[in-house]
Enzyme design. Sequence first.
Site, short mmCIF file in Angstrom:
data_model
loop_
_atom_site.label_atom_id
_atom_site.label_comp_id
_atom_site.label_asym_id
_atom_site.label_seq_id
_atom_site.Cartn_x
_atom_site.Cartn_y
_atom_site.Cartn_z
N GLY A 81 -11.44 3.64 -0.30
CA GLY A 81 -12.30 4.78 0.00
C GLY A 81 -13.55 4.83 -0.88
NE ARG A 145 -8.56 3.71 3.08
CZ ARG A 145 -8.59 4.13 1.83
NH1 ARG A 145 -8.05 3.40 0.87
NH2 ARG A 145 -9.17 5.27 1.50
CG ASP A 176 -2.43 1.15 -3.04
OD1 ASP A 176 -1.39 1.03 -3.72
OD2 ASP A 176 -2.59 2.04 -2.19
CE LYS A 202 -11.95 3.15 -4.81
NZ LYS A 202 -11.61 2.90 -3.41
CB THR A 203 -9.52 6.54 -6.40
OG1 THR A 203 -9.13 7.52 -5.44
CG2 THR A 203 -8.68 6.73 -7.65
CG ASP A 205 -7.47 10.27 -4.20
OD1 ASP A 205 -8.45 10.79 -3.66
OD2 ASP A 205 -6.59 9.65 -3.58
#
Length: 550
Positions: A81, A145, A176, A202-203, A205
């Site tokens: 993402g 992805r 992941d 990175k994320t 979230d």
Amino acid sequence: MTTQTSALQKARATYQPKLPKALRCDNIMISYGSPTEPATDREEIRKLFPSTYGQPAVTIEEGEGDLIDKPIKVGVVLSGGQAPGGHNVIAGLYDALKKTNPESQLFGFKKGPIGVIKGDYRELTSDYIDKYRNTGGFDMIMSGRDKIEKPEDLAACKKNLESLGLSGLVIIGGDDSNTNAAMLAEYMKSNGCPVSIVGVPKTIDGDMKNEQIETSFGFDTCTKTYSELIGNIARDATSAVKYWHFIRLMGRAASHVTLECALQTHPNITLISEEVSATGSTLGRIVDYITDVVVKRAAQGKNYGVLLVPEGLVEFISDIKIMIDELSAVLGQDEETLKSMGNHEERIQHVTKRLSKESAEVYESLPGAIREVLLSRDSHGNVPVSQIETERLLMDLVTERIRVLKEEGKTNAKFSPLSHFFGYEGRCAAPSNYDADYCYSLGFAALQLIRAKLTGFTVNVRNSIKSSDEWIAGGTPVTMMLNMEVRKGKPTPVIKKALVDIDGKPFKQLADNREDWALNDCYVFPGPIQYFGPSEVCDSPTITLKLEKS
Ligand code: FBP
């Protein structure tokens, strides 16, 4: 395609991100710590990663080192993402590469890991990179992805990296993708191929963090973007005084985004998945809690409010979680059978029969749209929670509860809920100063790990709430962060997600204040991210990071 450049974009293009002191030096060395081990599942992980297991954590320091300074070629790929700051990682990597040797070259693999598998890349030159400095998005080389997992994919990557003559590949991704980076590193090393594979955390979230990795990039910008919107909605709520706003926020599993936004805006109700899981709450109890606040506010004449819900909530509600785990096992075991079925109804019937009685009941009690989403998994085995409209589910259940209370004469609440989902709106925002600086430093540091021929590492920048002179860059061996989890019905090595710690300071701050925020209007309106102006307005990190590091 011709693109117009806004005045802000032009001004922002000239922003020079900050770097840790050691990375500004001409002489850089690597300092090695002690060998590392994962916290759990050591033997399984050692067996799966025989060539890269146990490497020491490293720090990048000023000093005479024997890092490569001849011209080299490096590849970079964006995975998963979008998160604000990705372009700055690439810009930092590029600038470090050119600073070390102007003849070095950078190649960007397109559309995520599939670009590495297929050998689809472009050279990234200064003309091209300059257009993307300090901008949001991943459009410089795009993302995807796909997972580099099957033996033929690993072999294809090796072939492509070798034929391009790369010394290193930087994989910019979340837990992941960094796990995937470790698998590729292991494959390359065990097959005698000396290409360094380095990951970047990175994320949006915010769940890829630990002792060494302070935060994943993008979390800062996206929570500030969502908080601006939540603040605007709170103002609207107190102006119109007639709507309850149910706002779902991104963050696949962990509730860090929701918690940070709550600390920035002080909504009336904040649901935190990790607390729901710790208390074993059922959907019914959650609905009771929301109804109670709605009714109490209505008794004060306040038929309006703001509620925040993390998108991953359903996966943490005890009975739903058991059902999802059973469902994942069925989806893993019956993958081919399910693929051959023509429609959703047939698939739903098939899985329902394979679930335990209790789980089948839970599954059947959910709205059809949610049942459908629960049947899909992304390439990493995750439920695509961004497609589950939990806010609407809650709105419907609370509406029904209030209808019954009204019939019983127990409330006169006027409950008019509106739903919102803030997710994609924040993932490509122009990076805040924090993310612009942090990302540029991560990219610059990643190159130093490649120059030191390190592989199977995730780059880190610590002390990031202090001034850049005090930042410390280094690398964390990925195997140290792994644990075994069941994915698609099989035990799989993955980086352990950092969930919200309900004993931690950020959650405590919410818990200590939420009763007050529920009934009294304590909203904060943070306004938009500021790029120019006083440092306390422009450079402040997230409340979560400040509390965690204080
Ligand atoms: P990453 O972990 O890959 O950074 O993605 C996180 C995320 O933004 C989640 O918050 C969200 O649930 C998911 O991506 C959405 O996925 P997609 O972009 O495939 O719709």
